[in-house]
Write a protein that holds these residues in place. Structure first.
Motif, short mmCIF file in Angstrom:
data_model
loop_
_atom_site.label_atom_id
_atom_site.label_comp_id
_atom_site.label_asym_id
_atom_site.label_seq_id
_atom_site.Cartn_x
_atom_site.Cartn_y
_atom_site.Cartn_z
N TRP A 124 0.81 -1.22 0.00
CA TRP A 124 0.00 0.00 0.00
C TRP A 124 0.85 1.28 0.00
CZ3 TRP A 124 -4.37 1.50 -1.61
CH2 TRP A 124 -4.91 2.72 -1.19
N PRO A 125 1.88 1.42 0.86
CA PRO A 125 2.73 2.64 0.77
C PRO A 125 3.46 2.75 -0.57
CG PRO A 125 3.10 1.53 2.85
CD PRO A 125 2.25 0.64 2.03
N CYS A 126 3.87 1.61 -1.12
CA CYS A 126 4.53 1.66 -2.43
C CYS A 126 3.56 2.16 -3.49
CB CYS A 126 5.06 0.27 -2.81
SG CYS A 126 6.47 -0.22 -1.82
N TYR A 127 2.32 1.73 -3.40
CA TYR A 127 1.29 2.17 -4.35
C TYR A 127 1.06 3.68 -4.24
CZ TYR A 127 -3.17 2.41 -6.78
OH TYR A 127 -4.18 2.73 -7.64
N LEU A 128 1.11 4.21 -2.99
CA LEU A 128 0.89 5.64 -2.78
C LEU A 128 2.10 6.48 -3.19
CD1 LEU A 128 -0.92 5.63 0.66
CD2 LEU A 128 -1.94 5.97 -1.59
N ILE A 129 3.29 5.96 -2.94
CA ILE A 129 4.51 6.73 -3.20
C ILE A 129 4.89 6.71 -4.68
CG2 ILE A 129 6.99 6.83 -2.72
CD1 ILE A 129 6.32 5.75 0.09
N PRO A 131 3.66 6.22 -8.39
CA PRO A 131 2.44 6.11 -9.20
C PRO A 131 2.50 4.99 -10.23
CG PRO A 131 3.60 8.17 -9.65
CD PRO A 131 4.32 7.49 -8.56
#
Length: 164
Positions: A124-129, A131
């Protein structure tokens, strides 16, 4: 204020100063009469005064040393307490880890189930950081019209042309 204090203290101090002057006058007459003895008595007095000063300085230094040692012992006591608390929590963590390991040895499916939350928490953080990360996840999960979405991603465009 100085005048008022001086008016009351001057008579009392005058008698004290006169007495000191008379005693000192006698000592000076004796020192003039016996200069060699006065010299050695002066040396002895200075030696005693110097020895007293040295002992006083050492006493003060020892006092500072005791204060420093008191602070050091307090710091050591605090550090010992911190390490005991850390040791308590470490033993608790070790026990929990041993129980978890025993549960996983008994049921390997539990390892997979227990691994899903950390993996999703990382994704999830990778998805947010990043694009572009979402597009790379689509590569793993779906294809469109027989063509991988990898070919349509910006980062994979050159790869699609190269390997085509």
């Amino acid at each position: 204020m100085q005048i008022v204090i001086g008016r009351f203290l001057t008579p009392a101090l005058d008698t004290l100063f006169n007495w000191i002057a008379s005693v000192t006058e006698g000592i000076v007459k004796w020192a003039e009469a016996y200069p060699e003895a006065a010299k050695w008595i002066g040396y002895a007095g200075l030696a005693i005064l110097g020895f007293t000063g040295i002992i006083g300085t050492l006493t003060i230094a020892a006092g500072f040393g005791k204060i420093a040692m008191l602070g050091w012992s307090s710091a050591v006591t605090a550090w010992t307490t911190v390490t005991k608390v850390a040791m308590f929590f470490t033993k608790g963590w070790r026990s929990a880890q041993m129980l978890l390991n025993a549960a996983f040895v008994a049921n390997p499916i539990g390892v997979v189930i227990a691994g899903l939350p950390p993996v999703s928490a990382c994704c999830w953080p990778c998805y947010l950081i990043f694009p572009d990360y979402g597009n790379h996840l689509k590569i793993l999960s779906e294809t469109h019209g027989g063509e991988s979405s990898y070919r349509r991603t910006r980062s994979g465009y050159g790869m699609a042309e190269k390997f085509g």
